[in-house]
Enzyme design. Structure first.
Site, PDB file in Angstrom:
ATOM      1  N   THR A 318      51.643  48.430-103.293  1.00 55.43           N
ATOM      2  CA  THR A 318      51.963  47.698-104.523  1.00 55.43           C
ATOM      3  C   THR A 318      53.410  47.224-104.496  1.00 55.43           C
ATOM      4  O   THR A 318      53.714  46.080-104.852  1.00 55.43           O
ATOM      5  CB  THR A 318      51.732  48.592-105.754  1.00 55.43           C
ATOM      6  OG1 THR A 318      50.352  48.986-105.797  1.00 55.43           O
ATOM      7  CG2 THR A 318      52.061  47.841-107.040  1.00 55.43           C
ATOM      8  N   TRP A 321      53.760  44.462-101.908  1.00 56.33           N
ATOM      9  CA  TRP A 321      53.141  43.214-102.373  1.00 56.33           C
ATOM     10  C   TRP A 321      54.127  42.398-103.198  1.00 56.33           C
ATOM     11  O   TRP A 321      54.132  41.167-103.133  1.00 56.33           O
ATOM     12  CB  TRP A 321      51.902  43.522-103.212  1.00 56.33           C
ATOM     13  CG  TRP A 321      51.200  42.304-103.737  1.00 56.33           C
ATOM     14  CD1 TRP A 321      50.213  41.591-103.113  1.00 56.33           C
ATOM     15  CD2 TRP A 321      51.414  41.645-104.995  1.00 56.33           C
ATOM     16  NE1 TRP A 321      49.815  40.539-103.900  1.00 56.33           N
ATOM     17  CE2 TRP A 321      50.529  40.543-105.060  1.00 56.33           C
ATOM     18  CE3 TRP A 321      52.272  41.882-106.068  1.00 56.33           C
ATOM     19  CZ2 TRP A 321      50.478  39.689-106.157  1.00 56.33           C
ATOM     20  CZ3 TRP A 321      52.228  41.029-107.160  1.00 56.33           C
ATOM     21  CH2 TRP A 321      51.338  39.950-107.202  1.00 56.33           C
ATOM     22  N   HIS A 322      54.970  43.082-103.943  1.00 63.02           N
ATOM     23  CA  HIS A 322      55.900  42.385-104.835  1.00 63.02           C
ATOM     24  C   HIS A 322      57.052  41.717-104.089  1.00 63.02           C
ATOM     25  O   HIS A 322      57.657  40.779-104.627  1.00 63.02           O
ATOM     26  CB  HIS A 322      56.450  43.351-105.892  1.00 63.02           C
ATOM     27  CG  HIS A 322      55.512  43.572-107.029  1.00 63.02           C
ATOM     28  ND1 HIS A 322      54.506  44.500-107.002  1.00 63.02           N
ATOM     29  CD2 HIS A 322      55.412  42.947-108.237  1.00 63.02           C
ATOM     30  CE1 HIS A 322      53.830  44.462-108.144  1.00 63.02           C
ATOM     31  NE2 HIS A 322      54.357  43.526-108.903  1.00 63.02           N
ATOM     32  N   GLY A 323      57.376  42.177-102.913  1.00 59.94           N
ATOM     33  CA  GLY A 323      58.476  41.528-102.210  1.00 59.94           C
ATOM     34  C   GLY A 323      58.807  42.189-100.892  1.00 59.94           C
ATOM     35  O   GLY A 323      58.560  43.385-100.704  1.00 59.94           O
ATOM     36  N   PHE A 470      55.514  34.774-105.782  1.00 55.86           N
ATOM     37  CA  PHE A 470      54.839  36.002-105.364  1.00 55.86           C
ATOM     38  C   PHE A 470      53.456  35.675-104.796  1.00 55.86           C
ATOM     39  O   PHE A 470      52.905  36.473-104.099  1.00 55.86           O
ATOM     40  CB  PHE A 470      54.703  36.969-106.539  1.00 55.86           C
ATOM     41  CG  PHE A 470      55.952  37.758-106.773  1.00 55.86           C
ATOM     42  CD1 PHE A 470      56.084  39.027-106.281  1.00 55.86           C
ATOM     43  CD2 PHE A 470      57.015  37.223-107.496  1.00 55.86           C
ATOM     44  CE1 PHE A 470      57.242  39.772-106.482  1.00 55.86           C
ATOM     45  CE2 PHE A 470      58.175  37.956-107.709  1.00 55.86           C
ATOM     46  CZ  PHE A 470      58.282  39.226-107.213  1.00 55.86           C
TER      47      PHE A 470
END
Length: 470
Positions: A318, A321-323, A470
């Site tokens: 998680t 996934w954000h960066g 994103f």
């Protein structure tokens, strides 16, 4: 192109709605696909070919996987499935994590690997997860394969939720792609959702965001405790109303085109625990990871050690996934450890506290999480957290902090009220009363939100969208 832009509101959206409603039913998905590709190409003309590849590749892969499944060719079914998953993840990984990997290799290798920094294709994280949900569900036999290329393309490219979600799983819209309801009432609901989201984004997120940006630009040594906390709270409100407002606009646009998308935010800042917070924040992402990662790993129906492993894997992913940065990894791990702590021993103790104390506990932990999220590097994050406790800054209270508090007090109070369901419940209770006056009042309020938002946008130089890439 973003929803909160004059061009989108007065040119793209009206033309798209007109074309969508004038064509016969059998061409509506084609019109939606065409307009969505134009919407995507407007910001990234080159990357539209990447999206077209994703559509064609996953469309053909879905048909192939379905064929192997029906013929009970287990070996080829698995090969085809994993090949499709790997290709999708490789594309996402290349564009999103290529620079991160090379930078880290350059930090440890005795020589420099030259590379060209690539811009991230808009919405690639969202539409990659959507295509993966389709492939996984076809592989499992949960949904029938989509043999209509136009309908599949419309699902992947659907502009209302293309660049910011919610992440629409194929199971959520399978039936809607072939049959959905259009009505004046539903269209009106969509307009209401869209205007509420527009107001959150333009009137709240943009204004409080300018305060955060100003405070973030202050040198750490000149930042007081008061200033640091105001900046952190300002960012918490900005990202909620920015992302939440955009999700509301997406849901509203979906209704205008006959679709029903799931709610993506449910007043997360009233949560009494971190566990509850993640049931209310970015719901579609949490649902995706639960359905396609956590449960396949065994969920909580395994030994305690494996359960802990499953939670940590999900939250590391998680964060990533954000960066593509270590602070996002730590942000994910931070929440994974908090959730484990609550599941293993904190939950019974929290339940004994007063409701307000539980909410304060959760909100403060979330604020520290946002510091990890918004900081450019891990070092910057630790320095900022130090400022929040008076370490390395300019004392507890200074004139700068008092200035930002006085300037933003009313806005912060409005943000606090709008981040709870109290105001919305009052509004709904009033508008549902009998008589014409509540309806007229609601129309006036929505019109005012639109007029004030447009007035802001006409002269605005500050109109970012935090999740745009994103």
């Amino acid at each position: 192109m973003i929803f909160s832009s004059i061009f989108f509101l007065f040119v793209f959206l009206p033309i798209t709605l007109f074309l969508y409603y004038v064509v016969p039913w059998k061409f509506k998905n084609f019109m939606l696909l065409l307009c969505s590709l134009i919407f995507y190409a407007w910001g990234e003309p080159v990357y539209v070919f990447l999206m077209l590849f994703s559509i064609v590749f996953n469309y053909l892969s879905g048909i192939e996987i379905d064929g192997y499944r029906k013929n009970e060719n287990t070996k080829m079914l698995r090969y085809s499935f994993w090949f499709t998953v790997i290709v999708n993840l490789a594309i996402l990984g290349f564009f999103k994590y290529y620079g991160f990997l090379v930078n880290n290799l350059n930090a440890i290798l005795p020589f420099e690997i030259p590379y060209r920094e690539l811009s991230l294709p808009i919405g690639i994280s969202f539409y990659t997860f959507q295509t993966l949900s389709y492939i996984i569900d076809v592989y499992k036999g949960v949904v029938p394969v989509q043999k209509n290329f136009v309908s599949f393309g419309a699902y992947v490219t659907m502009f209302p939720q293309l660049i910011a979600g919610p992440i629409v799983r194929y199971t959520d819209v399978d039936a809607q792609l072939s049959k959905r309801t259009h009505s004046l009432y539903k269209f009106g609901q969509g307009v209401s959702w869209f205007l509420r989201g527009l107001g959150k984004k333009v009137l709240l997120a943009n204004n409080i965001g300018m305060t955060y940006d100003a405070i973030a630009a202050i040198l750490p040594a000149e930042r007081s405790v008061l200033t640091a906390w105001i900046g952190c709270i300002a960012y918490a409100m900005q990202i909620y109303f920015d992302f939440g407002g955009y999700s509301d606009m997406a849901i509203g646009l979906g209704k205008m085109f006959g679709f029903e998308f799931i709610k993506n935010f449910d007043y997360p800042y009233i949560s009494k625990s971190v566990t509850e917070f993640w049931r209310r924040w970015h719901i579609s992402l949490g649902t995706w990871f639960r359905e396609y990662v956590y449960i396949p790993l065994g969920g909580n129906r395994v030994s305690r050690a494996k359960h802990i492993r499953n939670i940590l894997i999900v939250w590391m992913l998680t964060g990533f996934w954000h960066g593509a940065a270590w602070n996002f990894m730590l942000w994910g791990l931070y929440y994974g450890l908090l959730l484990l702590a609550e599941k293993l021993f904190l939950a019974p103790k929290l339940e004994k506290l007063p409701a307000k104390a539980q909410q304060a506990y959760c909100f403060i932990l979330v604020l520290f999480g946002w510091v990890l999220f918004f900081s450019p590097t891990l070092k910057d994050a630790f320095v900022y957290i130090g400022n929040m406790f008076g370490i390395g800054g300019s004392g507890f209270i200074d004139s700068t902090g008092l200035y930002y508090l006085a300037q933003n007090l009313i806005l912060l109070v409005i943000c606090a009220l709008c981040s709870t369901p109290w105001l919305w419940k009052k509004f709904r209770r009033f508008t549902l009363q009998k008589g014409k006056y509540p309806s007229v009042a609601a129309a006036v309020i929505y019109t005012a939100i639109f007029i004030f938002s447009i007035a802001y946008l006409v002269n605005a130089t500050y109109n970012p969208f935090l999740y745009f890439r994103f």
